[in-house]
Design an enzyme around this catalytic site. Structure first.
Site, short mmCIF file in Angstrom:
data_model
loop_
_atom_site.label_atom_id
_atom_site.label_comp_id
_atom_site.label_asym_id
_atom_site.label_seq_id
_atom_site.Cartn_x
_atom_site.Cartn_y
_atom_site.Cartn_z
N LYS A 112 39.89 -11.51 -44.53
CA LYS A 112 40.78 -10.73 -45.39
C LYS A 112 42.16 -11.35 -45.52
O LYS A 112 42.87 -11.10 -46.48
CB LYS A 112 40.85 -9.29 -44.90
CG LYS A 112 39.52 -8.58 -45.10
CD LYS A 112 39.56 -7.12 -44.76
CE LYS A 112 38.26 -6.43 -45.13
NZ LYS A 112 37.12 -6.83 -44.27
C1 LIG Z 1 35.76 -6.79 -44.61
C2 LIG Z 1 34.80 -7.62 -43.84
C3 LIG Z 1 33.49 -7.89 -44.32
C4 LIG Z 1 32.95 -7.29 -45.59
O1 LIG Z 1 33.53 -7.83 -46.75
P1 LIG Z 1 33.39 -7.10 -48.17
O2 LIG Z 1 34.29 -7.84 -49.08
O3 LIG Z 1 33.84 -5.67 -47.94
O4 LIG Z 1 31.96 -7.18 -48.59
C5 LIG Z 1 32.68 -8.74 -43.57
N1 LIG Z 1 33.10 -9.27 -42.39
C6 LIG Z 1 34.34 -9.04 -41.91
C7 LIG Z 1 34.73 -9.65 -40.62
C8 LIG Z 1 35.23 -8.21 -42.60
O5 LIG Z 1 36.46 -7.98 -42.11
#
Ligand SMILES: *Cc1c(COP(=O)(O)O)cnc(C)c1O
Length: 462
Positions: A112
């Site tokens: 993120k």
């Molecule tokens: C947010 C997150 C996901 C999922 O991603 P999306 O964009 O919501 O599909 C997967 N792995 C980690 C470590 C995350 O923080």
């Protein structure tokens, strides 16, 4: 370039407006009206470029001239200078044709950061230009809150308030938020659970009177700029393994579908992608929809991959919009039905999705097995989210000849509980974070009462 809503009723917006706006007024999500194209020559030209340069080239058409090139280049460079690896998102080759795209070298060790480091800077830029300030409010059970705080800590025009459930997030996750002592960062521990925190944030967006006219901004994954920033690493990694001269495939640990939707955008822009594999944990709405046309909510399960624990995948709506030939009315009707009862996609759109997407769901016991198996074979310790992607890549790939890139969405040290359960002694935090447990913390504990929280936000914002 304008941005339009997936439900067809909200006004079209400019890039600046879409960055400052979360959900569309008709309840839909914003998508670009047309998809900019990257030619074979443009893709080939990216070979050997820095990540920041590729990022600039991929995102420039979406920005639509609303930020001048030099300024935008500067924002992008700054955003990715916060990553601890020179390649920003390095590729790690696991075997003859399987690669791990390490998206976890940012400040909070999860993917993120790639989007939120840029989003904070974009918001600050536009607010500065307008001479405005804004307040960000969000609720978190872990990952998003810390990445949002890190993305905004240097933003003069933003105050950020992140609510987490008191004593219900792991110590590492709490400290990643509460040890950021910047003047514009406010951590609130709510005496309640995550749903209480989330409900108060939702109510605050629904009625913003308590802020006396100051703009309230959302940084959750429905913000278009987050998708835009994530398109870049699909392009960069594909070019590194031979695009545009050969096709590649991706396996993506998925929850709200923001990550894999960005990959789909890269494909629509002209990246030669053979296959997207959607990996889920036991919260498998995406897998059930793709495999069995069962588009329905199920109860939330708490899994070893907690950042993928969801009931509804909000960004799936963006893909549905395309699958339904951009018919906003059809999308709105489908999603309204889905709110109340189990439903199914129409046959033609489902068939279209199945041409490009495969899926696989991985339960907790298998996550542990995969962490052990992958270590035995490759000497890598995978985090539990990445483990779902690794297994899905093996089980659902269409062919062995196309390079497979599995997205590593978090550093294993961030989810040590699963790694220890799998039989490993644990994973040390990377050097720039090894004093996290000694750093000073700052947060305010508040009751789970909307009035108390809103009063705090109104008083503390600068
Ligand atoms: C947010 C997150 C996901 C999922 O991603 P999306 O964009 O919501 O599909 C997967 N792995 C980690 C470590 C995350 O923080």
């Amino acid at each position: 370039m304008r941005y339009i809503s997936t439900r067809g009723q909200a006004p079209a917006l400019s890039f600046e407006e879409v960055v400052l706006t979360g959900m569309a007024s008709d309840g839909g999500l914003y998508v670009p009206e047309t998809v900019p194209q990257l030619s074979k020559e443009e893709l080939a030209d990216m070979a050997g470029c820095s990540y920041a340069e590729i990022a600039f080239r991929v995102m420039k058409p979406f920005v639509n001239g609303e930020i001048d090139d030099d300024t935008f280049r500067g924002l992008v460079k700054d955003a990715y200078a916060t990553f601890s690896h020179d390649a920003v998102v390095p590729l790690n080759q696991l075997d003859a044709n399987h690669f791990l795209l390490e998206l976890f070298h940012g400040p909070t060790l999860a993917f993120k950061d790639v989007a939120l480091q840029l989003l904070g800077r974009l918001l600050d830029h536009f607010l500065d230009k307008r001479g405005e300030r804004a307040v960000i409010m969000g609720a978190t059970s872990g990952d998003t809150g810390s990445a949002a705080i890190e993305g905004c800590r240097h933003c003069d025009n933003l105050d950020i308030f992140i609510l987490h459930p008191h004593n219900r997030v792991s110590e590492v996750q709490r400290r990643q938020m509460t040890t950021v002592l910047a003047d514009n960062v406010f951590n609130v521990a709510i005496e309640g659970n995550f749903d209480d925190a989330q409900a108060m944030v939702k109510s605050s967006f629904a009625n913003q009177d308590f802020l006396n006219g100051t703009r309230l901004v959302a940084v959750n994954s429905i913000n278009w700029a987050r998708i835009m920033a994530q398109i870049v690493y699909y392009v960069a990694s594909a070019v590194a393994v031979g695009a545009p001269h050969r096709e590649v495939s991706f396996s993506v640990p998925s929850a709200n579908f923001g990550n894999v939707f960005a990959g789909y955008m890269a494909y629509k822009m002209g990246l030669p992608v053979k296959q997207f594999i959607i990996a889920t944990n036991a919260n498998d709405i995406l897998h059930r929809t793709l495999a069995a046309n069962d588009f329905s909510k199920q109860e939330l399960a708490a899994t070893l991959a907690p950042s993928m624990d969801i009931v509804v995948s909000s960004n799936f709506e963006r893909l549905l919009f395309d699958a339904y030939d951009r018919d906003g009315h059809a999308v709105a009707a489908l999603l309204e039905r889905f709110q109340d009862e189990p439903t199914a996609l129409a046959e033609a759109p489902l068939a279209k999705l199945r041409e490009k997407f495969a899926s696989h769901s991985v339960d907790d016991a298998t996550i542990l097995e995969v962490i052990r198996e992958a270590h035995h074979r490759t000497h890598e310790v995978l985090d539990p989210h990445t483990a779902t992607g690794y297994r899905a890549a093996e089980r659902a790939r269409a062919d062995a000849a196309t390079p497979m890139i599995t997205l590593a969405t978090a550093h294993p040290a961030k989810f040590a509980e699963a790694v220890v359960k799998a039989g490993f002694p644990g994973v040390p935090l990377p050097p720039h974070m090894d004093d996290l447990l000694e750093r000073e913390e700052r947060y305010t504990v508040l009751p789970a009462e909307l009035d108390a929280v809103q009063r705090f936000v109104a008083e503390q914002r600068r």
